[in-house]
Design a protein around this motif. Sequence first.
Motif, mmCIF file in Angstrom:
data_model
loop_
_atom_site.group_PDB
_atom_site.id
_atom_site.type_symbol
_atom_site.label_atom_id
_atom_site.label_comp_id
_atom_site.label_asym_id
_atom_site.label_seq_id
_atom_site.Cartn_x
_atom_site.Cartn_y
_atom_site.Cartn_z
ATOM 1 N N GLU A 6 1.568 -21.175 -16.048
ATOM 2 C CA GLU A 6 1.868 -20.423 -14.828
ATOM 3 C C GLU A 6 0.550 -20.138 -14.094
ATOM 4 O O GLU A 6 -0.541 -20.360 -14.626
ATOM 5 N N ARG A 7 0.664 -19.599 -12.897
ATOM 6 C CA ARG A 7 -0.489 -19.536 -12.005
ATOM 7 C C ARG A 7 -1.698 -18.784 -12.573
ATOM 8 O O ARG A 7 -2.815 -19.269 -12.526
ATOM 9 N N HIS A 8 -1.468 -17.601 -13.119
ATOM 10 C CA HIS A 8 -2.622 -16.818 -13.580
ATOM 11 C C HIS A 8 -2.483 -16.420 -15.037
ATOM 12 O O HIS A 8 -2.265 -15.239 -15.350
ATOM 13 N N PRO A 9 -2.638 -17.352 -15.934
ATOM 14 C CA PRO A 9 -2.563 -16.981 -17.354
ATOM 15 C C PRO A 9 -3.819 -16.190 -17.731
ATOM 16 O O PRO A 9 -4.835 -16.264 -17.039
ATOM 17 N N THR A 37 -2.331 -23.344 -13.489
ATOM 18 C CA THR A 37 -3.508 -23.664 -14.312
ATOM 19 C C THR A 37 -3.125 -24.864 -15.172
ATOM 20 O O THR A 37 -1.999 -24.940 -15.665
ATOM 21 N N VAL A 38 -4.045 -25.807 -15.311
ATOM 22 C CA VAL A 38 -3.726 -27.024 -16.055
ATOM 23 C C VAL A 38 -4.682 -27.144 -17.239
ATOM 24 O O VAL A 38 -5.880 -26.864 -17.112
ATOM 25 N N LEU A 60 6.072 -21.507 -25.599
ATOM 26 C CA LEU A 60 5.240 -20.383 -25.145
ATOM 27 C C LEU A 60 5.719 -19.929 -23.759
ATOM 28 O O LEU A 60 5.928 -20.767 -22.873
ATOM 29 N N SER A 61 5.860 -18.631 -23.595
ATOM 30 C CA SER A 61 6.460 -18.121 -22.349
ATOM 31 C C SER A 61 5.613 -18.467 -21.115
ATOM 32 O O SER A 61 6.130 -18.611 -20.022
ATOM 33 N N TYR A 62 4.311 -18.572 -21.289
ATOM 34 C CA TYR A 62 3.441 -18.804 -20.132
ATOM 35 C C TYR A 62 3.201 -20.284 -19.848
ATOM 36 O O TYR A 62 2.468 -20.628 -18.928
ATOM 37 N N VAL A 63 3.834 -21.167 -20.633
ATOM 38 C CA VAL A 63 3.708 -22.614 -20.376
ATOM 39 C C VAL A 63 4.898 -23.074 -19.541
ATOM 40 O O VAL A 63 6.047 -22.863 -19.925
#
Length: 345
Positions: A6-9, A37-38, A60-63
Amino acid sequence: MIVILERHPSSTQIADVCRMLADSGLDASAWQEPACTVIGGIGTIEAGARDALTEQLEHLSYVDCVRQIDKPYRMVSREWKNETSLVTVRDGLAFGGKELVLIAGPCSVESHGQLLRTAREVKKHGAQMLRGGAFKPRTSPHFFQGLGLEGLQYLHEVSLETGLPVVTEVMDAQDLDMFETTADMFQIGSRNMQNYSLLKAVGKRRKPVLLKRGMSATVDELLQAAEYVMSGGNAAVVLCERGIRTFETATRNTLDLNAIPLLKRLTHLPVIVDPSHGTGLSELVIPMSLAAIAAGADGLIVEVHEEPQKALSDGRQSITPSEFSLLVERADAVACAVGRRLPCS
Ligand code: PEP
Ligand code: MN
Protein backbone atom coordinates in the motif's frame (compact mmCIF):
# COMPACT_ATOMS: atom_id res chain seq x y z
CA MET A 1 9.20 -11.22 -8.02
CA ILE A 2 7.52 -7.87 -7.37
CA VAL A 3 5.67 -7.10 -4.16
CA ILE A 4 3.33 -4.11 -4.29
CA LEU A 5 2.59 -2.58 -0.92
CA GLU A 6 0.00 0.00 0.00
CA ARG A 7 1.04 3.61 -0.44
CA HIS A 8 2.70 4.37 2.89
CA PRO A 9 3.83 1.22 4.65
CA SER A 10 5.94 1.60 7.78
CA SER A 11 9.66 1.06 7.61
CA THR A 12 9.24 -2.11 9.71
CA GLN A 13 6.76 -3.49 7.17
CA ILE A 14 9.19 -2.77 4.32
CA ALA A 15 12.04 -4.36 6.26
CA ASP A 16 9.92 -7.44 7.03
CA VAL A 17 9.13 -8.03 3.35
CA CYS A 18 12.77 -7.48 2.37
CA ARG A 19 13.84 -10.02 4.99
CA MET A 20 11.31 -12.59 3.75
CA LEU A 21 12.67 -12.20 0.21
CA ALA A 22 16.27 -12.37 1.41
CA ASP A 23 15.53 -15.51 3.47
CA SER A 24 14.38 -17.14 0.22
CA GLY A 25 17.67 -16.21 -1.45
CA LEU A 26 16.39 -13.17 -3.34
CA ASP A 27 18.15 -9.80 -3.54
CA ALA A 28 15.58 -7.31 -2.33
CA SER A 29 15.29 -3.61 -3.03
CA ALA A 30 12.46 -1.18 -2.28
CA TRP A 31 11.35 2.04 -3.96
CA GLN A 32 8.46 4.45 -3.93
CA GLU A 33 6.12 4.92 -6.88
CA PRO A 34 3.46 7.65 -6.90
CA ALA A 35 0.64 5.29 -5.92
CA CYS A 36 2.43 2.56 -3.97
CA THR A 37 5.65 1.18 -2.52
CA VAL A 38 7.32 -1.58 -4.50
CA ILE A 39 9.77 -4.24 -3.36
CA GLY A 40 11.56 -6.25 -6.02
CA GLY A 41 13.29 -9.55 -5.44
CA ILE A 42 15.88 -10.81 -7.91
CA GLY A 43 17.39 -14.25 -8.06
CA THR A 44 16.44 -17.85 -8.71
CA ILE A 45 13.92 -19.57 -6.55
CA GLU A 46 12.49 -23.04 -6.97
CA ALA A 47 8.78 -23.06 -8.08
CA GLY A 48 7.40 -24.63 -4.87
CA ALA A 49 9.28 -22.21 -2.62
CA ARG A 50 8.18 -19.31 -4.80
CA ASP A 51 4.50 -20.25 -4.51
CA ALA A 52 4.79 -20.66 -0.74
CA LEU A 53 6.51 -17.27 -0.41
CA THR A 54 3.89 -15.61 -2.63
CA GLU A 55 1.11 -17.00 -0.46
CA GLN A 56 2.79 -15.82 2.74
CA LEU A 57 3.28 -12.34 1.33
CA GLU A 58 -0.28 -12.09 0.03
CA HIS A 59 -1.54 -12.82 3.53
CA LEU A 60 0.05 -9.67 4.92
CA SER A 61 -2.54 -6.93 5.33
CA TYR A 62 -0.28 -4.22 3.92
CA VAL A 63 0.62 -6.17 0.75
CA ASP A 64 -1.65 -5.33 -2.20
CA CYS A 65 -0.36 -7.99 -4.58
CA VAL A 66 2.60 -10.10 -5.66
CA ARG A 67 3.61 -10.44 -9.32
CA GLN A 68 6.03 -12.72 -11.10
CA ILE A 69 7.97 -11.43 -14.10
CA ASP A 70 8.15 -14.15 -16.66
CA LYS A 71 10.78 -12.57 -18.89
CA PRO A 72 14.54 -12.91 -19.31
CA TYR A 73 14.84 -9.27 -18.25
CA ARG A 74 13.28 -8.03 -15.04
CA MET A 75 14.67 -4.83 -13.64
CA VAL A 76 14.34 -2.98 -16.93
CA SER A 77 10.75 -4.09 -17.44
CA ARG A 78 7.62 -1.98 -16.98
CA GLU A 79 6.33 -4.65 -14.62
CA TRP A 80 9.27 -3.91 -12.35
CA LYS A 81 8.73 -0.17 -12.42
CA ASN A 82 5.72 1.48 -13.89
CA GLU A 83 6.97 5.06 -14.02
CA THR A 84 9.42 6.07 -16.76
CA SER A 85 12.83 6.42 -15.13
CA LEU A 86 14.52 9.77 -15.09
CA VAL A 87 18.17 9.34 -16.02
CA THR A 88 20.03 12.38 -14.78
CA VAL A 89 23.27 13.51 -16.38
CA ARG A 90 23.64 16.61 -14.22
CA ASP A 91 21.39 19.05 -12.39
CA GLY A 92 18.66 20.20 -14.76
CA LEU A 93 19.48 17.65 -17.47
CA ALA A 94 17.64 14.34 -17.43
CA PHE A 95 16.33 11.86 -19.97
CA GLY A 96 12.77 10.58 -19.57
CA GLY A 97 10.93 13.74 -18.53
CA LYS A 98 8.59 15.93 -20.53
CA GLU A 99 11.56 17.81 -21.95
CA LEU A 100 13.42 16.06 -24.79
CA VAL A 101 17.22 15.83 -24.70
CA LEU A 102 19.13 16.83 -27.81
CA ILE A 103 22.66 15.48 -28.22
CA ALA A 104 24.70 16.72 -31.16
CA GLY A 105 28.27 16.81 -32.38
CA PRO A 106 30.62 15.18 -34.83
CA CYS A 107 30.91 11.46 -35.40
CA SER A 108 34.63 11.68 -34.54
CA VAL A 109 36.65 14.25 -32.68
CA GLU A 110 39.06 15.48 -35.36
CA SER A 111 40.76 18.50 -33.75
CA HIS A 112 40.25 20.89 -30.86
CA GLY A 113 39.13 23.66 -33.22
CA GLN A 114 36.63 21.48 -35.10
CA LEU A 115 35.10 20.24 -31.86
CA LEU A 116 34.92 23.66 -30.21
CA ARG A 117 33.32 25.37 -33.22
CA THR A 118 30.78 22.57 -33.65
CA ALA A 119 29.98 22.47 -29.93
CA ARG A 120 29.39 26.24 -29.84
CA GLU A 121 27.10 26.04 -32.87
CA VAL A 122 25.00 23.13 -31.66
CA LYS A 123 24.71 24.68 -28.21
CA LYS A 124 23.53 27.94 -29.75
CA HIS A 125 20.80 26.03 -31.60
CA GLY A 126 19.58 24.11 -28.56
CA ALA A 127 21.72 21.00 -27.99
CA GLN A 128 22.17 20.17 -24.31
CA MET A 129 24.87 17.55 -24.74
CA LEU A 130 27.91 17.10 -26.93
CA ARG A 131 28.70 13.84 -28.72
CA GLY A 132 32.02 12.90 -30.34
CA GLY A 133 34.01 9.70 -30.64
CA ALA A 134 37.65 9.59 -29.56
CA PHE A 135 37.93 5.80 -29.86
CA LYS A 136 36.09 4.75 -33.01
CA PRO A 137 34.86 1.24 -33.82
CA ARG A 138 35.47 1.29 -37.58
CA THR A 139 34.53 -1.63 -39.80
CA SER A 140 37.88 -1.47 -41.61
CA PRO A 141 41.16 -1.25 -39.69
CA HIS A 142 42.39 1.06 -42.47
CA PHE A 143 39.82 3.75 -41.70
CA PHE A 144 40.33 6.61 -39.21
CA GLN A 145 40.33 5.05 -35.75
CA GLY A 146 39.85 8.26 -33.77
CA LEU A 147 42.37 10.44 -31.93
CA GLY A 148 42.25 8.26 -28.82
CA LEU A 149 43.47 9.94 -25.64
CA GLU A 150 44.10 13.21 -27.47
CA GLY A 151 40.44 13.19 -28.55
CA LEU A 152 39.32 12.62 -24.96
CA GLN A 153 41.43 15.58 -23.89
CA TYR A 154 39.75 17.81 -26.51
CA LEU A 155 36.32 16.61 -25.37
CA HIS A 156 37.23 17.51 -21.81
CA GLU A 157 38.49 20.97 -22.75
CA VAL A 158 35.54 21.76 -25.02
CA SER A 159 33.11 20.58 -22.37
CA LEU A 160 34.69 23.01 -19.90
CA GLU A 161 34.71 25.81 -22.47
CA THR A 162 31.08 25.40 -23.52
CA GLY A 163 29.50 23.89 -20.42
CA LEU A 164 28.10 21.02 -22.48
CA PRO A 165 28.25 17.56 -20.89
CA VAL A 166 29.83 14.86 -23.04
CA VAL A 167 28.74 11.44 -24.23
CA THR A 168 31.48 9.40 -25.88
CA GLU A 169 31.95 5.78 -26.86
CA VAL A 170 33.91 3.38 -24.69
CA MET A 171 34.98 0.22 -26.48
CA ASP A 172 36.89 -1.67 -23.84
CA ALA A 173 36.20 -2.33 -20.16
CA GLN A 174 39.90 -1.75 -19.41
CA ASP A 175 39.66 1.83 -20.75
CA LEU A 176 36.91 2.95 -18.36
CA ASP A 177 39.20 4.77 -15.90
CA MET A 178 40.60 6.81 -18.77
CA PHE A 179 37.07 8.10 -19.55
CA GLU A 180 36.23 8.95 -15.95
CA THR A 181 37.08 12.68 -16.03
CA THR A 182 35.83 13.34 -19.59
CA ALA A 183 32.64 11.37 -20.11
CA ASP A 184 29.45 12.50 -18.41
CA MET A 185 27.81 9.49 -20.02
CA PHE A 186 29.34 6.29 -21.41
CA GLN A 187 28.21 5.34 -24.90
CA ILE A 188 28.10 1.62 -25.64
CA GLY A 189 28.09 1.34 -29.42
CA SER A 190 26.04 -0.91 -31.62
CA ARG A 191 28.96 -3.28 -32.18
CA ASN A 192 29.40 -3.72 -28.43
CA MET A 193 25.79 -4.14 -27.34
CA GLN A 194 26.51 -7.77 -26.53
CA ASN A 195 29.99 -7.26 -25.11
CA TYR A 196 28.99 -8.66 -21.74
CA SER A 197 32.21 -7.86 -19.90
CA LEU A 198 31.84 -4.22 -20.99
CA LEU A 199 28.17 -4.18 -19.93
CA LYS A 200 29.09 -5.62 -16.53
CA ALA A 201 31.91 -3.11 -16.14
CA VAL A 202 29.72 -0.05 -16.81
CA GLY A 203 27.13 -1.63 -14.52
CA LYS A 204 29.59 -1.13 -11.66
CA ARG A 205 30.14 2.56 -12.45
CA ARG A 206 28.11 5.48 -11.23
CA LYS A 207 27.70 7.26 -14.55
CA PRO A 208 24.77 7.10 -16.96
CA VAL A 209 25.05 4.75 -19.92
CA LEU A 210 23.78 5.29 -23.45
CA LEU A 211 23.20 1.79 -24.78
CA LYS A 212 22.85 1.61 -28.55
CA ARG A 213 20.91 -1.20 -30.14
CA GLY A 214 23.05 -3.74 -31.95
CA MET A 215 22.56 -3.48 -35.70
CA SER A 216 21.28 -7.08 -35.78
CA ALA A 217 19.79 -7.18 -32.30
CA THR A 218 16.15 -7.75 -31.48
CA VAL A 219 14.32 -5.51 -29.05
CA ASP A 220 14.41 -8.39 -26.58
CA GLU A 221 18.18 -8.67 -26.86
CA LEU A 222 18.56 -4.91 -26.35
CA LEU A 223 16.53 -5.16 -23.16
CA GLN A 224 18.59 -8.10 -21.91
CA ALA A 225 21.76 -6.10 -22.58
CA ALA A 226 20.31 -3.24 -20.51
CA GLU A 227 19.49 -5.78 -17.79
CA TYR A 228 23.20 -6.61 -17.58
CA VAL A 229 23.99 -2.98 -16.76
CA MET A 230 21.17 -2.70 -14.24
CA SER A 231 22.07 -6.01 -12.61
CA GLY A 232 25.53 -4.62 -11.94
CA GLY A 233 23.92 -1.86 -9.86
CA ASN A 234 23.75 0.97 -12.39
CA ALA A 235 20.14 1.91 -13.10
CA ALA A 236 21.02 4.99 -15.17
CA VAL A 237 20.54 3.47 -18.62
CA VAL A 238 19.18 5.21 -21.72
CA LEU A 239 18.38 3.05 -24.74
CA CYS A 240 19.10 4.20 -28.28
CA GLU A 241 17.42 2.99 -31.46
CA ARG A 242 19.98 3.54 -34.25
CA GLY A 243 18.66 1.47 -37.12
CA ILE A 244 18.95 -2.19 -37.94
CA ARG A 245 20.15 -4.19 -40.92
CA THR A 246 17.46 -5.24 -43.34
CA PHE A 247 17.48 -6.31 -47.01
CA GLU A 248 17.25 -2.62 -47.95
CA THR A 249 20.50 -1.20 -49.27
CA ALA A 250 19.28 2.25 -50.35
CA THR A 251 19.84 3.46 -46.80
CA ARG A 252 22.70 2.50 -44.45
CA ASN A 253 20.26 1.01 -41.92
CA THR A 254 16.51 0.87 -41.48
CA LEU A 255 15.46 3.08 -38.58
CA ASP A 256 13.07 0.89 -36.63
CA LEU A 257 10.41 3.37 -35.57
CA ASN A 258 8.29 0.49 -34.26
CA ALA A 259 10.90 -0.05 -31.58
CA ILE A 260 10.19 3.33 -29.96
CA PRO A 261 6.57 2.84 -28.84
CA LEU A 262 7.27 -0.87 -28.30
CA LEU A 263 10.19 -0.17 -25.96
CA LYS A 264 8.15 2.45 -24.15
CA ARG A 265 5.61 -0.27 -23.35
CA LEU A 266 8.15 -2.91 -22.38
CA THR A 267 10.58 -0.85 -20.31
CA HIS A 268 10.66 2.10 -17.95
CA LEU A 269 14.02 3.21 -19.36
CA PRO A 270 14.14 6.34 -21.54
CA VAL A 271 14.55 5.75 -25.29
CA ILE A 272 16.32 8.09 -27.68
CA VAL A 273 16.88 7.85 -31.43
CA ASP A 274 19.93 8.25 -33.66
CA PRO A 275 18.60 9.28 -37.08
CA SER A 276 22.16 9.69 -38.44
CA HIS A 277 23.23 6.04 -38.22
CA GLY A 278 19.60 5.03 -38.65
CA THR A 279 19.54 6.36 -42.19
CA GLY A 280 23.13 7.02 -43.29
CA LEU A 281 21.87 9.92 -45.40
CA SER A 282 21.97 13.51 -44.17
CA GLU A 283 18.86 14.47 -46.18
CA LEU A 284 16.80 11.92 -44.19
CA VAL A 285 17.99 13.07 -40.78
CA ILE A 286 15.44 15.87 -40.26
CA PRO A 287 12.34 13.93 -41.39
CA MET A 288 13.31 10.86 -39.34
CA SER A 289 14.06 13.02 -36.30
CA LEU A 290 10.54 14.39 -36.51
CA ALA A 291 9.12 10.90 -36.94
CA ALA A 292 11.07 9.69 -33.91
CA ILE A 293 9.71 12.47 -31.71
CA ALA A 294 6.18 11.82 -32.98
CA ALA A 295 6.64 8.13 -32.10
CA GLY A 296 7.53 8.99 -28.50
CA ALA A 297 11.33 9.26 -28.36
CA ASP A 298 12.77 10.95 -25.27
CA GLY A 299 15.54 12.61 -27.26
CA LEU A 300 17.84 12.52 -30.26
CA ILE A 301 21.54 12.00 -30.88
CA VAL A 302 22.58 13.62 -34.15
CA GLU A 303 25.87 13.82 -36.03
CA VAL A 304 26.78 17.41 -36.96
CA HIS A 305 29.87 18.45 -38.90
CA GLU A 306 30.94 21.91 -40.03
CA GLU A 307 32.01 20.51 -43.42
CA PRO A 308 30.41 17.07 -43.81
CA GLN A 309 32.20 16.35 -47.11
CA LYS A 310 35.53 16.63 -45.27
CA ALA A 311 34.56 14.57 -42.20
CA LEU A 312 36.96 11.77 -41.25
CA SER A 313 34.02 9.48 -40.51
CA ASP A 314 30.32 9.36 -41.34
CA GLY A 315 30.29 12.56 -43.42
CA ARG A 316 27.48 11.29 -45.66
CA GLN A 317 25.08 11.17 -42.74
CA SER A 318 26.28 14.32 -40.95
CA ILE A 319 24.23 17.50 -41.10
CA THR A 320 25.64 21.03 -40.91
CA PRO A 321 25.06 23.35 -37.94
CA SER A 322 22.50 25.34 -39.94
CA GLU A 323 20.63 22.14 -40.83
CA PHE A 324 20.71 21.28 -37.13
CA SER A 325 19.13 24.64 -36.39
CA LEU A 326 16.35 23.81 -38.87
CA LEU A 327 15.94 20.38 -37.26
CA VAL A 328 15.44 21.98 -33.84
CA GLU A 329 12.94 24.49 -35.21
CA ARG A 330 10.83 21.77 -36.82
CA ALA A 331 11.24 19.35 -33.93
CA ASP A 332 9.82 21.97 -31.59
CA ALA A 333 6.48 21.95 -33.42
CA VAL A 334 6.27 18.14 -33.41
CA ALA A 335 7.27 17.94 -29.74
CA CYS A 336 4.47 20.37 -28.84
CA ALA A 337 1.98 18.35 -30.89
CA VAL A 338 2.73 15.21 -28.85
CA GLY A 339 2.78 16.93 -25.48
CA ARG A 340 6.57 17.18 -25.14
CA ARG A 341 8.90 20.15 -25.13
CA LEU A 342 12.32 21.12 -26.35
CA PRO A 343 14.59 22.84 -23.84
CA CYS A 344 14.95 25.88 -26.03
CA SER A 345 11.23 26.41 -26.65
C1 PEP B 1 28.67 6.51 -33.46
O1 PEP B 1 27.84 6.97 -32.66
O2 PEP B 1 29.46 7.21 -34.11
C2 PEP B 1 28.62 5.06 -33.72
C3 PEP B 1 29.71 4.40 -34.11
O3 PEP B 1 27.39 4.56 -33.57
P1 PEP B 1 26.85 3.03 -33.68
O4 PEP B 1 27.53 2.30 -32.56
O5 PEP B 1 25.37 3.17 -33.52
O6 PEP B 1 27.24 2.52 -35.05
MN1 MN C 1 29.23 7.83 -36.57
